[in-house]
Scaffold this motif. Sequence first.
Motif, PDB file in Angstrom:
ATOM      1  N   ALA A   1       0.838  -1.199   0.000  1.00 51.38           N
ATOM      2  CA  ALA A   1       0.000   0.000   0.000  1.00 51.38           C
ATOM      3  C   ALA A   1       0.877   1.255   0.000  1.00 51.38           C
ATOM      4  O   ALA A   1       1.939   1.273   0.627  1.00 51.38           O
ATOM      5  CB  ALA A   1      -0.916  -0.006   1.215  1.00 51.38           C
ATOM      6  N   GLN A   2       0.429   2.276  -0.696  1.00 51.10           N
ATOM      7  CA  GLN A   2       1.190   3.510  -0.832  1.00 51.10           C
ATOM      8  C   GLN A   2       0.531   4.639  -0.043  1.00 51.10           C
ATOM      9  O   GLN A   2      -0.692   4.698   0.056  1.00 51.10           O
ATOM     10  CB  GLN A   2       1.287   3.919  -2.308  1.00 51.10           C
ATOM     11  N   PRO A   3       1.326   5.553   0.503  1.00 60.70           N
ATOM     12  CA  PRO A   3       0.740   6.701   1.189  1.00 60.70           C
ATOM     13  C   PRO A   3       0.078   7.640   0.177  1.00 60.70           C
ATOM     14  O   PRO A   3       0.397   7.623  -1.011  1.00 60.70           O
ATOM     15  CB  PRO A   3       1.949   7.368   1.854  1.00 60.70           C
ATOM     16  N   SER A   4      -0.814   8.452   0.643  1.00 66.19           N
ATOM     17  CA  SER A   4      -1.545   9.368  -0.246  1.00 66.19           C
ATOM     18  C   SER A   4      -0.772  10.676  -0.407  1.00 66.19           C
ATOM     19  O   SER A   4      -1.218  11.736   0.047  1.00 66.19           O
ATOM     20  CB  SER A   4      -2.944   9.638   0.310  1.00 66.19           C
ATOM     21  N   ALA A   5       0.406  10.603  -1.023  1.00 64.15           N
ATOM     22  CA  ALA A   5       1.208  11.798  -1.269  1.00 64.15           C
ATOM     23  C   ALA A   5       0.586  12.615  -2.395  1.00 64.15           C
ATOM     24  O   ALA A   5       0.196  12.067  -3.427  1.00 64.15           O
ATOM     25  CB  ALA A   5       2.636  11.398  -1.631  1.00 64.15           C
ATOM     26  N   ASP A   6       0.476  13.931  -2.197  1.00 63.46           N
ATOM     27  CA  ASP A   6      -0.191  14.785  -3.180  1.00 63.46           C
ATOM     28  C   ASP A   6       0.711  15.898  -3.707  1.00 63.46           C
ATOM     29  O   ASP A   6       0.241  16.888  -4.248  1.00 63.46           O
ATOM     30  CB  ASP A   6      -1.450  15.403  -2.555  1.00 63.46           C
ATOM     31  N   GLY A   7       2.022  15.739  -3.548  1.00 65.19           N
ATOM     32  CA  GLY A   7       2.962  16.741  -4.010  1.00 65.19           C
ATOM     33  C   GLY A   7       3.527  16.429  -5.383  1.00 65.19           C
ATOM     34  O   GLY A   7       2.996  15.575  -6.108  1.00 65.19           O
ATOM     35  N   PRO A   8       4.609  17.088  -5.767  1.00 65.11           N
ATOM     36  CA  PRO A   8       5.213  16.869  -7.087  1.00 65.11           C
ATOM     37  C   PRO A   8       5.908  15.518  -7.172  1.00 65.11           C
ATOM     38  O   PRO A   8       6.219  14.893  -6.150  1.00 65.11           O
ATOM     39  CB  PRO A   8       6.219  18.015  -7.197  1.00 65.11           C
TER      40      PRO A   8
ATOM     41  N   LEU B   1       6.056  12.983  -3.914  1.00 64.19           N
ATOM     42  CA  LEU B   1       6.355  13.594  -2.631  1.00 64.19           C
ATOM     43  C   LEU B   1       5.095  14.112  -1.958  1.00 64.19           C
ATOM     44  O   LEU B   1       4.120  14.438  -2.633  1.00 64.19           O
ATOM     45  CB  LEU B   1       7.348  14.750  -2.808  1.00 64.19           C
ATOM     46  N   PRO B   2       5.108  14.234  -0.644  1.00 68.85           N
ATOM     47  CA  PRO B   2       3.990  14.921   0.005  1.00 68.85           C
ATOM     48  C   PRO B   2       4.074  16.421  -0.305  1.00 68.85           C
ATOM     49  O   PRO B   2       5.159  16.942  -0.566  1.00 68.85           O
ATOM     50  CB  PRO B   2       4.238  14.651   1.485  1.00 68.85           C
ATOM     51  N   SER B   3       2.948  17.102  -0.302  1.00 69.24           N
ATOM     52  CA  SER B   3       2.939  18.537  -0.626  1.00 69.24           C
ATOM     53  C   SER B   3       3.610  19.354   0.472  1.00 69.24           C
ATOM     54  O   SER B   3       4.135  20.441   0.221  1.00 69.24           O
ATOM     55  CB  SER B   3       1.520  19.021  -0.848  1.00 69.24           C
ATOM     56  N   ALA B   4       3.586  18.835   1.686  1.00 67.25           N
ATOM     57  CA  ALA B   4       4.210  19.518   2.811  1.00 67.25           C
ATOM     58  C   ALA B   4       4.526  18.507   3.887  1.00 67.25           C
ATOM     59  O   ALA B   4       3.946  17.419   3.922  1.00 67.25           O
ATOM     60  CB  ALA B   4       3.287  20.614   3.358  1.00 67.25           C
ATOM     61  N   VAL B   5       5.468  18.847   4.752  1.00 65.35           N
ATOM     62  CA  VAL B   5       5.816  17.975   5.858  1.00 65.35           C
ATOM     63  C   VAL B   5       5.758  18.778   7.149  1.00 65.35           C
ATOM     64  O   VAL B   5       6.063  19.960   7.181  1.00 65.35           O
ATOM     65  CB  VAL B   5       7.221  17.361   5.684  1.00 65.35           C
ATOM     66  N   GLY B   6       5.318  18.113   8.207  1.00 61.47           N
ATOM     67  CA  GLY B   6       5.234  18.762   9.490  1.00 61.47           C
ATOM     68  C   GLY B   6       6.456  18.552  10.344  1.00 61.47           C
ATOM     69  O   GLY B   6       7.323  17.808  10.008  1.00 61.47           O
TER      70      GLY B   6
ATOM     71  N   PRO C   1       8.760   7.091   4.512  1.00 65.20           N
ATOM     72  CA  PRO C   1       7.455   6.414   4.437  1.00 65.20           C
ATOM     73  C   PRO C   1       6.313   7.321   3.991  1.00 65.20           C
ATOM     74  O   PRO C   1       5.242   6.827   3.635  1.00 65.20           O
ATOM     75  CB  PRO C   1       7.241   5.911   5.867  1.00 65.20           C
ATOM     76  N   ARG C   2       6.533   8.635   3.955  1.00 64.50           N
ATOM     77  CA  ARG C   2       5.494   9.550   3.475  1.00 64.50           C
ATOM     78  C   ARG C   2       5.553   9.743   1.965  1.00 64.50           C
ATOM     79  O   ARG C   2       4.705  10.431   1.389  1.00 64.50           O
ATOM     80  CB  ARG C   2       5.644  10.908   4.176  1.00 64.50           C
ATOM     81  N   VAL C   3       6.533   9.140   1.320  1.00 60.37           N
ATOM     82  CA  VAL C   3       6.705   9.236  -0.130  1.00 60.37           C
ATOM     83  C   VAL C   3       6.049   8.037  -0.804  1.00 60.37           C
ATOM     84  O   VAL C   3       6.251   6.892  -0.385  1.00 60.37           O
ATOM     85  CB  VAL C   3       8.200   9.308  -0.489  1.00 60.37           C
ATOM     86  N   ALA C   4       5.277   8.275  -1.855  1.00 64.60           N
ATOM     87  CA  ALA C   4       4.659   7.196  -2.623  1.00 64.60           C
ATOM     88  C   ALA C   4       5.570   6.807  -3.788  1.00 64.60           C
ATOM     89  O   ALA C   4       6.167   7.684  -4.434  1.00 64.60           O
ATOM     90  CB  ALA C   4       3.297   7.635  -3.154  1.00 64.60           C
TER      91      ALA C   4
END
Length: 335
Positions: free
Chosen positions: A104-111, A330-335, A304-307
């Motif tokens: 399963a892949q994380p729901s990354a919404d970045g570039p 990539l995720p659009s942002a990281v906390g 792990p936040r990267v798909a």
Amino acid sequence: MDTQVGVEVGGEIRSPAASSGRKRRAFAWLVAGISVVWAVFRLTGIEFTGFGTLLSTGTPYAVLGAVVAVLVAVLSRARWAAVLSLASVVALSFVVLPRALPSAQPSADGPSLRVLSVNMRFGRADVGSLMALVRSARPDVISVQELSPRAVEGLAAAGLGSLLPYDHLEPHWSASGSGVYSRFPLTPLAPFAPGEGHRMPYAKIEVPGGPPVELVDVHTVAPLGRDMALWRDGLRSLPRPEAGTIRILAGDYNATFDHAEFRAVLGHGWVDAADATGKGLITTWPAERRLPPFITIDHVLVDPRVAVGHASVHDVAGTDHRALFTVLRLPSAVG
């Protein structure tokens, strides 16, 4: 009437020869024992140094060996040998077969970020062949191992700089040279690797529309002889995932999934890109021989936040490693 006298009766007394059935059963127990020992060591994570470390890379093939052990035991009518061999098949399959299944892949919404990793074999890889791959795959970042000064010159003359104008290079004439080429601006980061090992450039890449990405060009020494401790130190020195930072570790680890030290690296939270896409059994070394590569020592590990959208291997003339190409989201942002 003639009478025979003095006739001797008797002859040499011999012990009965071992039956062929007993020999077959003995052989069945031998191969069953090898399968069981291999499974125990792989499941427990115990590794002998030296030859044992090298031998552990053959675990995917040990599954096939355990299947053969089952067949030998069945044909030899060695019931318990068959049971133990079957248990080995199950145990080894448990650790090997998941590599062929996507996760399963994380729901990354970045570039997206396209990453290529290639070992140039002392800088002798054919520049034309590598440039053809670069032009077809269109990577945003290339992690290069065994980068020599001459290879740097050859890549520059071939026009790599016009495609990937930013770099962080640490070339060397031996196998220890490495370098990062990027389509996007980058900033070199402080070194972290053991001073006696191969160079592992570390850089922060400014990806448009997404968070900065820290990339490590991984190249640990081979786990041979006196370098065993340095190989461990190299793997243990790798940065770990952490909040607020996206990292990618791409290169030649000289390690497979069946090395406890590499599994310890994954245990920090890294995701192997090929494994995530169900291609963890695709081999990368040694290439350019009559036989195909038989082990997987080149990896791209991601936060792990990267798909992971794609992973594939490609032949490059002149090197004994297959290049590994991945497309990451990539995720659009990281906390």
